[in-house]
Motif scaffolding. Structure first.
Motif, PDB file in Angstrom:
ATOM      1  N   LEU A  85      40.801  35.883  23.818  1.00 31.41           N
ATOM      2  CA  LEU A  85      41.548  35.550  25.031  1.00 31.41           C
ATOM      3  C   LEU A  85      40.608  35.332  26.214  1.00 31.41           C
ATOM      4  CD1 LEU A  85      44.509  38.075  24.718  1.00 31.41           C
ATOM      5  CD2 LEU A  85      44.638  35.590  24.526  1.00 31.41           C
ATOM      6  N   ARG A  86      39.606  36.198  26.337  1.00 29.62           N
ATOM      7  CA  ARG A  86      38.685  36.072  27.481  1.00 29.62           C
ATOM      8  C   ARG A  86      37.900  34.770  27.407  1.00 29.62           C
ATOM      9  NH1 ARG A  86      37.749  41.681  26.499  1.00 29.62           N
ATOM     10  NH2 ARG A  86      35.881  41.120  25.321  1.00 29.62           N
ATOM     11  N   MET A  87      37.328  34.487  26.240  1.00 31.23           N
ATOM     12  CA  MET A  87      36.497  33.279  26.173  1.00 31.23           C
ATOM     13  C   MET A  87      37.329  32.010  26.339  1.00 31.23           C
ATOM     14  SD  MET A  87      37.088  31.585  23.088  1.00 31.23           S
ATOM     15  CE  MET A  87      35.611  30.619  23.114  1.00 31.23           C
ATOM     16  N   ALA A  88      38.599  32.054  25.895  1.00 33.51           N
ATOM     17  CA  ALA A  88      39.475  30.901  26.102  1.00 33.51           C
ATOM     18  C   ALA A  88      39.744  30.692  27.591  1.00 33.51           C
ATOM     19  CB  ALA A  88      40.786  31.090  25.341  1.00 33.51           C
ATOM     20  N   HIS A  89      40.010  31.785  28.303  1.00 31.24           N
ATOM     21  CA  HIS A  89      40.247  31.674  29.742  1.00 31.24           C
ATOM     22  C   HIS A  89      38.965  31.330  30.501  1.00 31.24           C
ATOM     23  CE1 HIS A  89      44.153  33.489  28.842  1.00 31.24           C
ATOM     24  NE2 HIS A  89      44.533  33.048  30.020  1.00 31.24           N
ATOM     25  N   PHE A  90      37.831  31.837  30.040  1.00 27.58           N
ATOM     26  CA  PHE A  90      36.558  31.422  30.655  1.00 27.58           C
ATOM     27  C   PHE A  90      36.351  29.918  30.475  1.00 27.58           C
ATOM     28  CE2 PHE A  90      34.659  35.898  29.835  1.00 27.58           C
ATOM     29  CZ  PHE A  90      35.151  36.350  31.050  1.00 27.58           C
ATOM     30  N   SER A  91      36.703  29.409  29.293  1.00 24.08           N
ATOM     31  CA  SER A  91      36.547  27.980  29.020  1.00 24.08           C
ATOM     32  C   SER A  91      37.419  27.155  29.959  1.00 24.08           C
ATOM     33  CB  SER A  91      36.919  27.673  27.565  1.00 24.08           C
ATOM     34  OG  SER A  91      36.060  28.353  26.664  1.00 24.08           O
ATOM     35  N   ASP A 104      29.540  30.213  39.418  1.00 27.07           N
ATOM     36  CA  ASP A 104      30.094  29.978  40.753  1.00 27.07           C
ATOM     37  C   ASP A 104      31.546  30.421  40.878  1.00 27.07           C
ATOM     38  OD1 ASP A 104      27.674  28.895  41.483  1.00 27.07           O
ATOM     39  OD2 ASP A 104      28.303  26.809  41.204  1.00 27.07           O
ATOM     40  N   SER A 105      32.121  30.900  39.785  1.00 30.33           N
ATOM     41  CA  SER A 105      33.512  31.374  39.809  1.00 30.33           C
ATOM     42  C   SER A 105      33.554  32.861  39.473  1.00 30.33           C
ATOM     43  CB  SER A 105      34.356  30.576  38.796  1.00 30.33           C
ATOM     44  OG  SER A 105      34.224  29.188  38.993  1.00 30.33           O
ATOM     45  N   TRP A 106      32.610  33.604  40.009  1.00 34.67           N
ATOM     46  CA  TRP A 106      32.391  34.979  39.572  1.00 34.67           C
ATOM     47  C   TRP A 106      33.608  35.879  39.797  1.00 34.67           C
ATOM     48  CZ3 TRP A 106      29.301  36.349  36.061  1.00 34.67           C
ATOM     49  CH2 TRP A 106      28.977  37.697  35.855  1.00 34.67           C
ATOM     50  N   ASN A 107      34.283  35.737  40.924  1.00 39.03           N
ATOM     51  CA  ASN A 107      35.466  36.571  41.176  1.00 39.03           C
ATOM     52  C   ASN A 107      36.552  36.309  40.142  1.00 39.03           C
ATOM     53  OD1 ASN A 107      34.327  37.831  43.407  1.00 39.03           O
ATOM     54  ND2 ASN A 107      35.179  36.350  44.856  1.00 39.03           N
ATOM     55  N   ILE A 152      39.495  37.818  35.016  1.00 37.80           N
ATOM     56  CA  ILE A 152      39.813  37.596  33.596  1.00 37.80           C
ATOM     57  C   ILE A 152      39.406  38.806  32.764  1.00 37.80           C
ATOM     58  CG2 ILE A 152      39.198  36.208  31.564  1.00 37.80           C
ATOM     59  CD1 ILE A 152      39.000  33.787  33.477  1.00 37.80           C
ATOM     60  N   ARG A 153      38.231  39.344  33.046  1.00 33.83           N
ATOM     61  CA  ARG A 153      37.783  40.536  32.315  1.00 33.83           C
ATOM     62  C   ARG A 153      38.710  41.719  32.534  1.00 33.83           C
ATOM     63  NH1 ARG A 153      33.059  41.579  30.208  1.00 33.83           N
ATOM     64  NH2 ARG A 153      33.033  43.661  31.158  1.00 33.83           N
ATOM     65  N   ALA A 154      39.207  41.850  33.758  1.00 32.90           N
ATOM     66  CA  ALA A 154      40.106  42.962  34.058  1.00 32.90           C
ATOM     67  C   ALA A 154      41.473  42.778  33.394  1.00 32.90           C
ATOM     68  CB  ALA A 154      40.272  43.085  35.577  1.00 32.90           C
ATOM     69  N   THR A 155      41.887  41.537  33.257  1.00 30.02           N
ATOM     70  CA  THR A 155      43.206  41.245  32.677  1.00 30.02           C
ATOM     71  C   THR A 155      43.215  41.410  31.160  1.00 30.02           C
ATOM     72  OG1 THR A 155      43.681  39.675  34.456  1.00 30.02           O
ATOM     73  CG2 THR A 155      45.020  39.499  32.469  1.00 30.02           C
ATOM     74  N   TYR A 156      42.131  40.986  30.505  1.00 33.33           N
ATOM     75  CA  TYR A 156      42.064  41.009  29.030  1.00 33.33           C
ATOM     76  C   TYR A 156      40.988  41.989  28.595  1.00 33.33           C
ATOM     77  CZ  TYR A 156      44.734  36.782  29.854  1.00 33.33           C
ATOM     78  OH  TYR A 156      45.678  35.884  30.295  1.00 33.33           O
TER      79      TYR A 156
END
Length: 345
Positions: free
Chosen positions: A173-179, A329-332, A337-341
């Protein structure tokens, strides 16, 4: 049916309004001022317009031109009232968009017949338009059901790979949302972002073909074992390729290319730079970053700053600089995303 009558002579309006009143299910609205009639027609979409030719300020032909200039009024039936000898006027009216004519003085039987014909034409247009809208809605519904089944299939395949892989479902889930986040930062459209969100979890489906003693090994792989592990990129491609589904096609591309490196030192094909498909370059950043910052049986999770520096150091060698920068550049958003998943304990 709604009929609009436009004539500067009040006596003609009274006559035609009376004749229309004798037809079943027909309402009429009359205007002596063409500009007011035109505004009304554009605003209300009548079923039939009857317009006189000889009028001050705006004659019937000019009225027709302006009326037809609105795309939504291109098919509305329109009758022009002219004298029988005005053939040149009739030709110009036809060129401007008139459908038929009424001859002055207006004959009751001719008027009634032509109005009925025009309203019958209009009824057919409306029925056809409604049928087309119904078909379009059914197509959208059927297409949505197909896409939903495709998504379900992709999710099931991703889950199957997950059950064999020490990586967690939260990683997928995290890597999909990071993508999707990287795609958004790079200015890709919303549909592309959604497609990445659906297809990216399939990146490691080829691990279904990796032997357990290699896939689940807690320690470092030998060179021979790593060569076998690398085959999962090609295996994933073979599983997913050849589908008519755009999601499957995208997932196949990602599975094959997400281990390629920007400098050409990756696998399975050793592609470099923009020869690597864009979606593979995007997923490479998302997958590596989350793998580094996640605990595995064979390693602890890296600190975020260490992983962040790894991405920065790998710009132009391991990673496409634009894709790496998009995540950095989208660190926040990354932290959200990490906190959610989170990984389950």
């Amino acid at each position: 049916m709604n009929v609009v009558v436009v004539d500067d002579a009040q006596v003609n309006l009274v006559l035609m309004s009376a004749l229309l009143g004798k037809l079943p299910d027909v309402d009429s609205t009359t205007f002596q001022v063409p500009a007011e009639a035109l505004e009304h027609c554009i605003r209300t979409d009548p079923d039939l317009v009857i317009v006189d030719y000889m009028m001050p300020d705006m004659d019937g032909i000019e009225f027709i031109r302006r009326f037809r200039a609105h795309p939504a009024r291109a098919q509305t039936p329109l009758l022009m009232v002219t004298a029988d000898h005005e053939k040149e006027v009739r030709y110009r009216a036809l060129e401007s968009g008139a459908n038929d004519f009424l001859t002055k003085p207006v004959d009751r039987i001719e008027f009634t017949s032509r109005v009925r014909n025009m309203l019958s034409l209009r009824a057919g247009q409306v029925a056809l338009s409604n049928h087309a809208r119904t078909l379009a809605a059914e197509v959208r519904r059927a297409t949505a059901e197909i896409f939903e089944r495709e998504r379900e299939t992709l999710n099931k395949l991703a889950r199957a790979a997950e059950f064999r892989d020490p990586e967690t479902g939260a990683h997928i889930l995290r890597m999909a949302h990071f993508s999707a986040l990287i795609a958004n930062r790079m200015g890709l459209d919303a549909d592309t972002q959604e497609s990445l969100l659906i297809a990216a979890p399939m990146h490691d489906v080829g691990k279904l073909g990796t032997p357990d003693h290699i896939l689940l090994k807690p320690g470092k792989l030998t060179p021979e074992e790593f060569d076998i592990m690398k085959q999962h990129a090609s295996i994933g491609y073979e599983i997913l390729k050849g589908s008519a589904s755009p999601y499957m096609q995208l997932a196949a591309t990602i599975a094959l290319s997400h281990h390629e490196k920007f400098d050409g030192s990756g696998y399975p094909k050793g592609l470099a730079g923009e020869d690597i498909p864009l979606f593979g370059r995007i997923v490479a950043v998302a997958d590596v970053f989350d793998a580094l910052t996640s605990a595995r049986p064979y390693k602890p999770a890296w600190e975020l700053e260490r992983a962040r520096q790894f991405l920065a150091d790998g710009r132009g060698s391991h990673f496409d600089p634009l894709c790496a920068d998009a995540l950095l550049d989208s660190w926040n958003d990354v932290l959200d995303i990490r906190a959610t998943y989170r990984d389950e304990s």
